[in-house]
Write a protein that holds these residues in place. Structure first.
Motif, PDB file in Angstrom:
ATOM      1  N   SER A 260      -3.581   6.207  -7.648  1.00 50.34           N
ATOM      2  CA  SER A 260      -2.891   6.146  -6.370  1.00 50.34           C
ATOM      3  C   SER A 260      -2.483   7.543  -5.896  1.00 50.34           C
ATOM      4  O   SER A 260      -3.332   8.424  -5.837  1.00 50.34           O
ATOM      5  N   ARG A 261      -1.201   7.790  -5.586  1.00 54.38           N
ATOM      6  CA  ARG A 261      -0.838   9.146  -5.121  1.00 54.38           C
ATOM      7  C   ARG A 261      -1.218  10.171  -6.203  1.00 54.38           C
ATOM      8  O   ARG A 261      -1.550  11.301  -5.898  1.00 54.38           O
ATOM      9  N   GLU A 298      -4.501   2.525   5.299  1.00 57.12           N
ATOM     10  CA  GLU A 298      -3.582   3.649   5.526  1.00 57.12           C
ATOM     11  C   GLU A 298      -4.293   4.784   6.265  1.00 57.12           C
ATOM     12  O   GLU A 298      -5.415   5.156   5.916  1.00 57.12           O
TER      13      GLU A 298
HETATM   14  C1  GTR Z   1       1.575   3.887  -1.124  1.00 58.63           C
HETATM   15  C2  GTR Z   1       0.867   4.957  -0.337  1.00 58.63           C
HETATM   16  C3  GTR Z   1      -0.485   5.192  -0.927  1.00 58.63           C
HETATM   17  C4  GTR Z   1      -0.456   5.317  -2.427  1.00 58.63           C
HETATM   18  C5  GTR Z   1       0.588   4.439  -3.091  1.00 58.63           C
HETATM   19  C6  GTR Z   1       0.979   4.818  -4.514  1.00 58.63           C
HETATM   20  O1  GTR Z   1       2.774   3.507  -0.605  1.00 58.63           O
HETATM   21  O2  GTR Z   1       0.778   4.515   0.979  1.00 58.63           O
HETATM   22  O3  GTR Z   1      -1.097   6.318  -0.312  1.00 58.63           O
HETATM   23  O4  GTR Z   1      -0.293   6.631  -2.786  1.00 58.63           O
HETATM   24  O5  GTR Z   1       1.776   4.416  -2.404  1.00 58.63           O
HETATM   25  O6  GTR Z   1       0.996   5.965  -4.888  1.00 58.63           O
HETATM   26  O7  GTR Z   1       1.326   3.886  -5.226  1.00 58.63           O
END
Ligand code: GTR
Length: 421
Positions: A260-261, A298
């Motif tokens: 994710s991030r 997103e």
């Molecule tokens: C969400 C964000 C994503 C992703 C995610 C995460 O809220 O919109 O880009 O990074 O978090 O990291 O779990």
């Protein structure tokens, strides 16, 4: 007064939604893709690895550095490593555990973070997966000897984290995301760091690593300078500085991993620091592997509104203007060539745009071709659970936004084959 709060919060969310529009999940609404050709420089075709490395790659890198993630504004004065704990009977006697504190010094200020490592017992110079965790090193395993971080953490009811403080209560809550025993049994080491020790994940760049580099009275990076993603990537490189000194590890075989991030982070770290042997992006989505110009799930405007601290301020120029981006995220993936790269998606993670993540690997492939490395041969997405394990790997699995044992089984099998090549 208190009753007003939820209404105000709702109004705020509604305002953001209105400003950014509803996320699109309809493939027929996706704009026709006009992607920059990665292999053209000054109007001429790039046809050799040398031309790529000396001309086109630096040009592309500069865009991502100056306009998306942001530049690191200097170099450290010094760095030190201190092994604070180790045990060669960890994980039921199968592994060597080490905990190493890395301290970074700049302008009479310092910041420290702890690397937790498990290495196959009695092995030397092992390849290793290196990745950040979201809630502290003690969450990735039940092992009672893992040190609990004192850094700021996001509160989480399910994990019993309150007062932004990590405690014994959250030990082992994230074991499902890390198949550590499988890595060890396959001859890989595992290293992890709590990302909040490099920069707490909140819209405030006065704490964490940023403030070590500020000039007097400076409170915020310049428009072309690092947000949190670039700061976390910098931290991974400092962990690699340590790994290079540890004889138990083969520092030429360190694979950056992130979900994710933190998958955005592993990609940017491997693009920025060519000492990384490869990168894995698990469900990294917008600002990670996914193509921004598809505007699916997103978007750039959404991510810069919800997380204003992740990217450089320059990146905000592209809010709702993805078509103005001179290059899309396939360019980021190509910066990792010719090194092994794995992108994975999850079927129910539409917010991260699985198709956009996949197409990005396809459009990065010509750069891998240039190096005679096998990328993704077709723009048709593979079926669920039909992984592709070339120098570029890709899979989509069933289920939600997460890291599962299925994902790790793929990464381990793929990395083993890539490394033995
Ligand atoms: C969400 C964000 C994503 C992703 C995610 C995460 O809220 O919109 O880009 O990074 O978090 O990291 O779990």
């Amino acid at each position: 007064m208190n009753k007003l709060l939820p209404a105000l919060t709702l109004a705020f969310v509604a305002q953001i939604t209105l400003a950014q529009g509803q996320p699109n999940y309809d493939e027929s609404e996706v704009p026709e893709l006009e992607l920059t050709d990665l292999l053209t420089f000054n109007g001429k075709k790039v046809s050799t690895p040398k031309d790529w490395n000396e001309n086109r790659r630096p040009e592309l890198y500069r865009f991502f550095e100056q306009h998306e993630y942001g530049q690191v504004p200097g170099v450290l004065d010094s760095i030190s490593f201190n092994r604070v704990e180790s045990d060669d009977k960890a994980l039921n006697g199968t592994a060597l555990r080490k905990q190493v504190v890395v301290s970074l010094f700049k302008n009479d200020k310092s910041l420290s973070f702890t690397i937790l490592m498990y290495l196959p017992k009695n092995a030397s110079a092992v390849p290793i997966f290196l990745g950040y965790n979201f809630y502290g090193n003690h969450t990735v395993t039940e092992d009672p000897n893992v040190i609990i971080s004192k850094a700021w953490a996001r509160n989480n009811k399910a994990f019993d984290i309150s007062d932004n403080t990590l405690t014994e209560n959250s030990r082992g809550v994230r074991t499902s995301r890390w198949s550590i025993q499988k890595m060890i049994d396959s001859g890989f080491g595992f290293a992890t760091i709590y990302y909040g020790e490099i920069d707490p994940d909140k819209n405030d760049l006065t704490d964490g690593i940023h403030q070590l580099f500020y000039q007097q009275d400076q409170q915020h990076p310049k428009p072309n300078e690092w947000g949190s993603i670039s700061a976390w990537a910098f931290g991974l490189s400092r962990a690699l500085d340590y790994l290079e000194t540890d004889k138990d590890i083969d520092a030429s075989k360190v694979i950056a991993f992130g979900h994710s991030r933190l998958g955005k982070v592993s990609l940017w770290a491997a693009a920025s620091d060519q000492r990384f042997a490869g990168a894995i992006s698990n469900d990294s989505g917008c600002g990670g592997a996914a193509l921004s110009k598809r505007k699916f799930g997103e978007t750039v405007g959404r991510i810069n509104t919800s997380f204003p601290h992740w990217f450089s301020d320059n990146f905000k120029k592209y809010n709702n203007k993805e078509e103005d981006l001179p290059v899309d995220q396939h360019g980021l993936l190509a910066l990792i060539a010719p090194r092994p790269l794995y992108v994975a998606s999850a079927e129910d993670d539409q917010w991260a745009d699985p198709k956009g993540e996949f197409l990005s690997t396809y459009y990065a492939t010509p750069v891998y071709d240039l190096f005679d490395k096998k990328g993704i041969p077709s723009d048709k997405m593979p079926e669920i659970h039909r992984p592709i394990h070339h120098t570029i790997g890709y899979h989509i699995r069933s289920g939600k936004h997460d890291v599962t044992d299925y994902d790790w089984s793929q990464y381990i099998a793929w990395a083993k084959a890539q490394i033995e090549k």
